[in-house]
Design an enzyme around this catalytic site. Structure first.
Site, PDB file in Angstrom:
ATOM      1  N   SER A   1      41.913  34.232  31.198  1.00 10.51           N
ATOM      2  CA  SER A   1      42.212  35.663  31.234  1.00 10.51           C
ATOM      3  C   SER A   1      41.471  36.313  30.063  1.00 10.51           C
ATOM      4  CB  SER A   1      43.729  35.889  31.152  1.00 10.51           C
ATOM      5  OG  SER A   1      44.044  37.260  31.195  1.00 10.51           O
TER       6      SER A   1
ATOM      7  N   TYR B   1      38.640  46.884  33.661  1.00 14.90           N
ATOM      8  CA  TYR B   1      38.625  45.441  33.369  1.00 14.90           C
ATOM      9  C   TYR B   1      40.015  44.837  33.200  1.00 14.90           C
ATOM     10  CZ  TYR B   1      37.672  41.279  30.425  1.00 14.90           C
ATOM     11  OH  TYR B   1      37.616  40.010  29.889  1.00 14.90           O
TER      12      TYR B   1
ATOM     13  N   LYS C   1      42.386  41.141  34.515  1.00 13.24           N
ATOM     14  CA  LYS C   1      42.808  40.066  33.621  1.00 13.24           C
ATOM     15  C   LYS C   1      44.326  39.950  33.558  1.00 13.24           C
ATOM     16  CE  LYS C   1      38.869  38.332  32.398  1.00 13.24           C
ATOM     17  NZ  LYS C   1      38.522  36.933  32.730  1.00 13.24           N
TER      18      LYS C   1
END
Length: 204
Positions: free
Chosen positions: A53, A67, A71
């Site tokens: 991650s 983004y 994650k």
């Protein structure tokens, strides 16, 4: 894989950018797990899956709206599979590295908002080999959530949820401090955004 970030202001991105980040960073990991897990389960010898991650899941901020969700998704997947795969004696580990000295990071700087750069400050860039060393040490120690620097480790302690802890007693002692540290970090992030917004308004 560790994936790729395409930082920028939310207003400047479109849905395709968000979808691309999710396809690469989340579905890339998901596809890998789906391709390897059945064989590991059928072999019956256990094993270990490391899901990469990012430290951004400990502190979402301006510039990473494209983004960070991908994650966070990887972290959620790791938490769920850690519990589910216990029945197959397959160990699942989440790895949350901070900024690393890679061509990808250099590319990020081209579009990273000024606020993001100021919040991150003069970050310490880790070599990929250093980050890998922290991962291997964490694996050897039997840790579930693994980071590669102190600030990230504090973030992990503060946002761990119902997952295995590296050292429960120490983390219980540190936890109250995380409320103060988290509040201060949030205030710094918010001040940075408001300050830059004010500067832009005055320059018009």
């Amino acid at each position: 894989g560790a994936g790729l970030s395409a930082p920028g202001y939310f207003i400047d991105s479109d849905v395709s950018t968000h979808r691309w980040q999710m396809e690469l960073n989340y579905f890339g990991v998901l596809n890998t797990v789906m391709a390897t897990y059945p064989a590991m389960r059928d072999r019956g010898e256990g094993g270990c899956l490391v899901l990469v991650s990012s430290a951004v899941v400990f502190a979402g901020m301006v510039g990473y709206a494209q983004y960070a969700p991908s994650k966070y998704a990887v972290r959620g997947l790791a938490d769920c599979l850690r519990n589910e795969f216990l029945g197959d004696k397959i160990r699942v580990v989440g790895f949350y590295p901070s900024n690393m000295d890679t061509p990808g990071f250099a590319e990020e700087q081209k579009t990273k908002p000024i606020e993001t750069q100021e919040i991150e400050g003069s970050v310490t860039l880790f070599k990929a080999e250093e980050a890998a060393g922290h991962l291997m040490s964490g694996l050897a120690a039997g840790h579930y959530s693994i980071t590669n620097e102190l600030l990230c480790e504090l973030g992990r302690v503060g946002t761990g949820g119902p997952t295995p802890r590296a050292n429960t007693l120490i983390e219980m002692a540190v936890a109250p401090l995380m409320v103060l540290i988290g509040t201060a970090y949030c205030a710094m992030m918010d001040y940075t955004v408001r300050s830059n917004a004010s500067k832009r308004a005055k320059s018009k």
